[in-house]
Design a protein around this motif. Structure first.
Motif, mmCIF file in Angstrom:
data_model
loop_
_atom_site.group_PDB
_atom_site.id
_atom_site.type_symbol
_atom_site.label_atom_id
_atom_site.label_comp_id
_atom_site.label_asym_id
_atom_site.label_seq_id
_atom_site.Cartn_x
_atom_site.Cartn_y
_atom_site.Cartn_z
ATOM 1 N N PHE A 192 0.862 -1.180 0.000
ATOM 2 C CA PHE A 192 0.000 0.000 0.000
ATOM 3 C C PHE A 192 0.896 1.226 0.000
ATOM 4 C CE2 PHE A 192 -1.783 3.454 2.581
ATOM 5 C CZ PHE A 192 -2.895 3.781 1.815
ATOM 6 N N ARG A 193 0.524 2.220 -0.778
ATOM 7 C CA ARG A 193 1.238 3.480 -0.764
ATOM 8 C C ARG A 193 0.247 4.594 -1.031
ATOM 9 N NH1 ARG A 193 6.136 5.831 -4.641
ATOM 10 N NH2 ARG A 193 7.000 7.240 -3.085
ATOM 11 N N MET A 194 0.175 5.541 -0.105
ATOM 12 C CA MET A 194 -0.746 6.652 -0.237
ATOM 13 C C MET A 194 -0.205 7.645 -1.257
ATOM 14 S SD MET A 194 -2.187 9.143 2.812
ATOM 15 C CE MET A 194 -2.977 7.787 3.675
ATOM 16 N N ALA A 195 -1.070 8.131 -2.114
ATOM 17 C CA ALA A 195 -0.660 9.121 -3.105
ATOM 18 C C ALA A 195 -0.238 10.412 -2.413
ATOM 19 C CB ALA A 195 -1.813 9.400 -4.070
ATOM 20 N N ALA A 202 -4.098 14.450 4.338
ATOM 21 C CA ALA A 202 -4.059 13.861 5.676
ATOM 22 C C ALA A 202 -3.349 14.767 6.679
ATOM 23 C CB ALA A 202 -3.364 12.503 5.624
ATOM 24 N N LYS A 203 -2.390 15.531 6.203
ATOM 25 C CA LYS A 203 -1.573 16.348 7.111
ATOM 26 C C LYS A 203 -2.413 17.287 7.970
ATOM 27 C CE LYS A 203 2.317 19.583 7.163
ATOM 28 N NZ LYS A 203 3.348 20.282 6.352
ATOM 29 N N PHE A 259 -1.274 3.808 7.955
ATOM 30 C CA PHE A 259 -0.124 3.631 7.075
ATOM 31 C C PHE A 259 -0.109 4.672 5.956
ATOM 32 C CE2 PHE A 259 -0.033 -0.686 8.859
ATOM 33 C CZ PHE A 259 1.332 -0.857 9.046
ATOM 34 N N ILE A 260 1.078 5.186 5.684
ATOM 35 C CA ILE A 260 1.326 6.008 4.499
ATOM 36 C C ILE A 260 1.972 5.139 3.424
ATOM 37 C CG2 ILE A 260 2.456 8.068 3.591
ATOM 38 C CD1 ILE A 260 0.284 8.612 5.692
ATOM 39 N N GLU A 261 2.937 4.319 3.829
ATOM 40 C CA GLU A 261 3.543 3.308 2.958
ATOM 41 C C GLU A 261 3.670 2.015 3.746
ATOM 42 O OE1 GLU A 261 6.439 6.272 0.333
ATOM 43 O OE2 GLU A 261 7.311 4.635 1.524
ATOM 44 N N ARG A 262 3.378 0.910 3.087
ATOM 45 C CA ARG A 262 3.382 -0.378 3.772
ATOM 46 C C ARG A 262 3.898 -1.457 2.827
ATOM 47 N NH1 ARG A 262 -2.135 -3.030 6.316
ATOM 48 N NH2 ARG A 262 -1.260 -5.015 7.023
ATOM 49 N N TRP A 263 4.851 -2.270 3.322
ATOM 50 C CA TRP A 263 5.452 -3.314 2.490
ATOM 51 C C TRP A 263 4.978 -4.711 2.854
ATOM 52 C CZ3 TRP A 263 9.082 -2.367 -1.432
ATOM 53 C CH2 TRP A 263 9.468 -1.028 -1.571
ATOM 54 N N VAL A 292 2.968 8.434 17.734
ATOM 55 C CA VAL A 292 4.272 8.165 17.125
ATOM 56 C C VAL A 292 4.157 8.377 15.626
ATOM 57 C CG1 VAL A 292 5.909 6.325 16.572
ATOM 58 C CG2 VAL A 292 5.062 6.575 18.904
ATOM 59 N N SER A 293 5.170 8.997 15.018
ATOM 60 C CA SER A 293 5.160 9.230 13.577
ATOM 61 C C SER A 293 6.567 9.103 13.020
ATOM 62 C CB SER A 293 4.620 10.638 13.270
ATOM 63 O OG SER A 293 4.818 10.961 11.895
ATOM 64 N N ASN A 294 6.719 8.315 11.962
ATOM 65 C CA ASN A 294 7.975 8.338 11.206
ATOM 66 C C ASN A 294 7.734 8.935 9.822
ATOM 67 O OD1 ASN A 294 6.705 6.271 9.833
ATOM 68 N ND2 ASN A 294 8.188 4.689 10.377
ATOM 69 N N VAL A 295 6.696 9.754 9.744
ATOM 70 C CA VAL A 295 6.336 10.473 8.525
ATOM 71 C C VAL A 295 6.732 11.933 8.724
ATOM 72 C CG1 VAL A 295 4.476 11.066 6.924
ATOM 73 C CG2 VAL A 295 4.400 8.895 8.195
ATOM 74 N N ALA A 296 7.720 12.385 7.989
ATOM 75 C CA ALA A 296 8.256 13.731 8.205
ATOM 76 C C ALA A 296 7.197 14.810 8.014
ATOM 77 C CB ALA A 296 9.433 13.973 7.263
ATOM 78 N N GLU A 297 6.246 14.555 7.112
ATOM 79 C CA GLU A 297 5.235 15.570 6.811
ATOM 80 C C GLU A 297 4.179 15.711 7.914
ATOM 81 O OE1 GLU A 297 6.425 13.529 2.894
ATOM 82 O OE2 GLU A 297 6.068 12.980 4.995
#
Length: 319
Positions: A192-195, A202-203, A259-263, A292-297
Motif C-alpha cells: 500500500f502506498r498513499m498518493a 491527511a496532514k 499507514f502512508i507506505e506499507r510493504w 508516534v510518527s515516522n512520517v516527516a510531513e
C-alpha cells in the motif's frame, strides 16, 4: 541452434549479468538515515517500552544485529537502535535534556528517568559502555538503579557524562553498528502506498488531533484506521503488536495505526526503517496520550511535559 540450446544460452546470459541474482538488502541512504534519526530522537518522550537494563558493554563492542524478522517492541526505540551509527549523534545531544517524560520501564521501581536518561539507555544498547560508575567514583557493583537517575541530575553531571561519551566515541568511531538495512525478505513492491495528494490532505487532519481526545473524536477527524490493538487479553494483540509491553506508567490499552507506505501484509512485521506510519495511543481512561510518527510531513504528538497533566489523561486523576 536448437530451441533448448538457445534457451540455455539466454538463461546463462541473464545469470552472468546478474539479472536473476538475489539483490543485496537495500540500504537507507545517509540522508534518509540521518533525517529519520533526527525524527526519532525528537520523539524520545514517545518511547513507551524499554528494558530497564544498564549495559556494561566492553569498549568497542557492537550490539548483535537484529534478527531478520524482529518483533517491534517500541517503534521509536527500535528505530533508534536499528539506525546504527546515524542515531548516535542526536542521542548524545539528548544526554543533557532534563525534561520529564513518562517512565518507559516496564517495572518502574526506583528513580524517575528523564529524556537524557532514556537517551543514555539507548546508547548503552547500541554499544556505548557504561561510564557512570567511573564518573560517580563507584565500582559497578556499588551502583544502585536510582544512582543512574539521581547522579546525572546534580550540578553539571549531565554535561560531564555527555563529554565522557563524546570522548569515548572519538576513540571508537566504529561503535554502534553498520549502515542500517531494511529487510530483504519483503516483496519488491508496496502493499500500500498513499498518493502524495492524499498525504497532503491527511496532514491537516492529523494536525487537529490533541492530547486528551477520545477515540471517537480521533476517528471522526483522522478517518478509518488500518489496524487496532487492544490490551493483552485480546486475541489479536500479538498479531498487531502496537502496544508492545506497555509500561505500568503509561496505562495504555488501545492503539490505532495509519499507514502512508506499507510493504508487509502483517502489521506486526512493519519495519520502522522502511514503512511509514502513525500510531495513536489511548489510555485506559480513553484519552489520547501520544502519537508516534515516522512520517516527516506529519509531526508526532508528544506526551505532556507536566506529569500532573499526564496523570489526569492517563489515570483520570492524580494517584
Amino acid at each position: 541452434m536448437s530451441t533448448r540450446r538457445l534457451a540455455r544460452f539466454i538463461l546463462f546470459s541473464l545469470l552472468s549479468h546478474g539479472l536473476f541474482a538475489q539483490s543485496a538488502p537495500p540500504k537507507l541512504s545517509p540522508t534518509q538515515a540521518k533525517n529519520l534519526a533526527e525524527l526519532m530522537c525528537w520523539q524520545l518522550p514517545n518511547v513507551g517500552t524499554i528494558l530497564e537494563t544498564i549495559q556494561g558493554n566492553s569498549p568497542g563492542a557492537s550490539p548483535s544485529p537484529p534478527p531478520q524478522e524482529p518483533i517491534i517492541t517500541d517503534d521509536v526505540y527500535d528505530a533508534l537502535l536499528q539506525l546504527g551509527p546515524y542515531s548516535v549523534g542526536c542521542l548524545v545531544d539528548k544526554l543533557t535534556d532534563p525534561r520529564w517524560m513518562p517512565d518507559p520501564r516496564s517495572e518502574p521501581l526506583l528513580g524517575a528517568p528523564v529524556v537524557g536518561d532514556v537517551a543514555y539507555m539507548a546508547l548503552g544498547d547500541k554499544g556505548v559502555p557504561d561510564m557512570l560508575p567511573r564518573l560517580a567514583h563507584k565500582k559497578p557493583n556499588e551502583m544502585r538503579m536510582d544512582d543512574y537517575f539521581l547522579w546525572p541530575g546534580v550540578g553539571d553531571h549531565r554535561q560531564r557524562l555527555q563529554n565522557a561519551v563524546r570522548q569515548w566515541l572519538t576513540k571508537h568511531p566504529d561503535c554502534c553498528g553498520s549502515v542500517p538495512m531494511v529487510r530483504s525478505s519483503e516483496p519488491p513492491t508496496w502493499k500500500f502506498r498513499m498518493a502524495d495528494s492524499d498525504v497532503a490532505k491527511a496532514k491537516p487532519k492529523f494536525a487537529r488531533l490533541r492530547l486528551g481526545m477520545n477515540s471517537k473524536e480521533v476517528l471522526k477527524i483522522a478517518g478509518q484506521r488500518d489496524g487496532i490493538d487492544r490490551e493483552t487479553d485480546n486475541p489479536d494483540h500479538w498479531r498487531m503488536a502496537l502496544l508492545g509491553y506497555c509500561s505500568n506508567d503509561h496505562n495504555e490499552n488501545l492503539a490505532y495505526i495509519y499507514f502512508i507506505e506499507r510493504w508487509a501484509d502483517e502489521i506486526a512485521k512493519r519495519d520502522p526503517l522502511r514503512d511509514r506510519y502513525l500510531i495513536i495511543f489511548f489510555s485506559a481512561e480513553g484519552k489520547l496520550t501520544r502519537m508516534v510518527s515516522n512520517v516527516a510531513e506529519i509531526p508526532a504528538i508528544l506526551p505532556p511535559r507536566d506529569y500532573r497533566v499526564w496523570e489526569r489523561i492517563t489515570w483520570g486523576s492524580k494517584r
